[in-house]
Motif scaffolding. Structure first.
Motif, short mmCIF file in Angstrom:
data_model
loop_
_atom_site.label_atom_id
_atom_site.label_comp_id
_atom_site.label_asym_id
_atom_site.label_seq_id
_atom_site.Cartn_x
_atom_site.Cartn_y
_atom_site.Cartn_z
N UNK A 42 0.83 -1.20 0.00
CA UNK A 42 0.00 0.00 0.00
C UNK A 42 0.87 1.25 0.00
N UNK A 43 0.26 2.39 -0.32
CA UNK A 43 1.00 3.65 -0.33
C UNK A 43 1.52 4.00 1.06
N UNK A 44 0.75 3.68 2.10
CA UNK A 44 1.18 3.95 3.46
C UNK A 44 2.41 3.13 3.84
N UNK A 45 2.41 1.85 3.44
CA UNK A 45 3.57 1.00 3.70
C UNK A 45 4.79 1.51 2.94
N UNK A 46 4.58 1.95 1.70
CA UNK A 46 5.69 2.49 0.91
C UNK A 46 6.26 3.75 1.55
N UNK A 47 5.38 4.59 2.08
CA UNK A 47 5.85 5.81 2.75
C UNK A 47 6.67 5.47 3.99
N UNK A 48 6.26 4.45 4.71
CA UNK A 48 7.01 4.04 5.90
C UNK A 48 8.41 3.52 5.53
N UNK A 49 8.51 2.84 4.38
CA UNK A 49 9.83 2.40 3.91
C UNK A 49 10.72 3.59 3.59
N UNK A 50 10.13 4.63 2.99
CA UNK A 50 10.90 5.84 2.68
C UNK A 50 11.35 6.54 3.96
N UNK A 51 10.48 6.55 4.95
CA UNK A 51 10.85 7.16 6.23
C UNK A 51 12.02 6.41 6.87
N UNK A 52 11.96 5.08 6.82
CA UNK A 52 13.05 4.28 7.37
C UNK A 52 14.35 4.56 6.62
N UNK A 53 14.25 4.67 5.29
CA UNK A 53 15.42 4.94 4.46
C UNK A 53 16.07 6.26 4.87
N UNK A 54 15.24 7.29 5.04
CA UNK A 54 15.75 8.60 5.43
C UNK A 54 16.38 8.55 6.82
N UNK A 55 15.70 7.86 7.74
CA UNK A 55 16.22 7.74 9.11
C UNK A 55 17.60 7.08 9.11
N UNK A 56 17.72 5.96 8.39
CA UNK A 56 19.01 5.26 8.35
C UNK A 56 20.07 6.09 7.64
N UNK A 57 19.64 6.83 6.59
CA UNK A 57 20.58 7.67 5.86
C UNK A 57 21.16 8.76 6.73
N UNK A 58 20.31 9.42 7.51
CA UNK A 58 20.77 10.49 8.40
C UNK A 58 21.59 9.93 9.55
N UNK A 59 21.23 8.74 10.00
CA UNK A 59 21.99 8.10 11.06
C UNK A 59 23.41 7.76 10.59
N UNK A 60 23.52 7.37 9.33
CA UNK A 60 24.82 7.00 8.78
C UNK A 60 25.64 8.22 8.36
N UNK A 61 25.00 9.17 7.67
CA UNK A 61 25.72 10.31 7.09
C UNK A 61 25.75 11.54 7.98
N UNK A 62 24.90 11.57 9.01
CA UNK A 62 24.82 12.73 9.87
C UNK A 62 23.67 13.64 9.48
N UNK A 63 23.22 14.45 10.43
CA UNK A 63 22.07 15.32 10.17
C UNK A 63 22.48 16.76 9.87
N UNK A 64 23.79 16.98 9.63
CA UNK A 64 24.22 18.32 9.23
C UNK A 64 23.88 18.54 7.77
N UNK A 65 24.24 19.68 7.23
CA UNK A 65 23.87 20.02 5.85
C UNK A 65 24.39 18.98 4.85
N UNK A 66 25.64 18.57 5.03
CA UNK A 66 26.21 17.58 4.11
C UNK A 66 25.49 16.25 4.22
N UNK A 67 25.17 15.81 5.45
CA UNK A 67 24.48 14.55 5.64
C UNK A 67 23.09 14.55 5.03
N UNK A 68 22.39 15.68 5.19
CA UNK A 68 21.04 15.81 4.61
C UNK A 68 21.12 15.77 3.09
N UNK A 69 22.11 16.45 2.51
CA UNK A 69 22.25 16.47 1.05
C UNK A 69 22.58 15.07 0.52
N UNK A 70 23.45 14.36 1.24
CA UNK A 70 23.82 13.00 0.81
C UNK A 70 22.61 12.07 0.86
N UNK A 71 21.88 12.14 1.97
CA UNK A 71 20.69 11.29 2.11
C UNK A 71 19.65 11.63 1.05
#
Length: 225
Positions: free
Chosen positions: A142-171
């Motif tokens: 479903x679209x809701x499940x797909x959105x949750x996957x995207x949220x997880x992706x962003x969360x893991x991306x920021x956790x790995x790359x950092x939440x500063x400007x560079x980390x946000x741009x990389x994610x």
């Protein structure tokens, strides 16, 4: 040695190496003699359709020092116009020496495809999941499940790359690259024929909700909204 992109093969690299077995041999022998890790090779069934086929080289590749080979069941010339030639992959798996593991690749979209190929040819070490599984999956998500996957992706991306400007741009960059594939997903519940094939064009459809419509957009502006 499997890349079919013109900018690569025009330089004598990628899948065009299948037309030059002695160069393939030199590369694998030098790599396996230098590296302290097992060397794996990725190839297609051939470069031109019906010529320079990998099944004529498979027994030699094992003696060159490679530990495993992944075979995409299409020629470079063919690209994605036809289904993968699994008969050729099976033949290679059965002919390969015991020291060379053979991994099949092409049109594997789900665990059902994986299990079928392994049952058909026990000599296969494994099968690779196709990138097309991102958009040709048999799972009606479903679209809701797909959105949750995207949220997880962003969360893991920021956790790995950092939440500063560079980390946000990389994610954001990796998220947009992923969305450029997932926006092509056709909800399985709306399909008339299952499973889908890689070379089938997706049918026109009406989304089941507004979020699903937004996720089907191929415009990056919609993804960022």
């Amino acid at each position: 040695m499997g890349c079919p992109i013109h900018i690569v093969v025009n330089k004598g690299a990628g899948s065009t190496l299948l037309t030059k077995p002695m160069r393939m041999k030199s590369i694998v022998e030098v790599a396996s003699g230098t590296a302290d890790k097992p060397i794996t090779v990725q190839v297609r069934t051939g470069y031109f359709e019906g010529k320079h086929r990998i099944d004529y080289l498979i027994t030699e590749i094992g003696s060159w020092g490679a530990s495993a080979i992944t075979i995409h069941g299409r020629s470079s010339q063919q690209r994605y116009s036809k289904l993968a030639d699994w008969d050729c992959i099976y033949q290679c798996a059965r002919k390969a020496p015991n020291t060379l593991q053979v991994v099949g690749n092409g049109d594997v979209f789900s665990f059902v495809d994986w299990n079928n190929h392994k049952a058909e040819c026990p000599e296969l070490a494994s099968c690779m999941i196709a990138p097309g599984a991102l958009i040709k999956r048999h799972w009606d998500i479903s679209s809701g499940e797909r959105l949750n996957l995207l949220k997880d992706f962003v969360h893991f991306g920021l956790e790995h790359s950092g939440s500063d400007t560079k980390g946000v741009e990389t994610t954001r960059r990796f998220l947009l690259e992923w969305l450029s594939d997932t926006c092509r997903y056709i909800p399985v519940g709306l399909l008339d024929v299952i499973p889908q094939r890689l070379n089938w064009r997706p049918p026109s459809y009406y989304s089941r909700d507004d979020l699903e419509t937004l996720m089907a957009s191929d415009s990056a502006a919609d993804w960022l909204s």
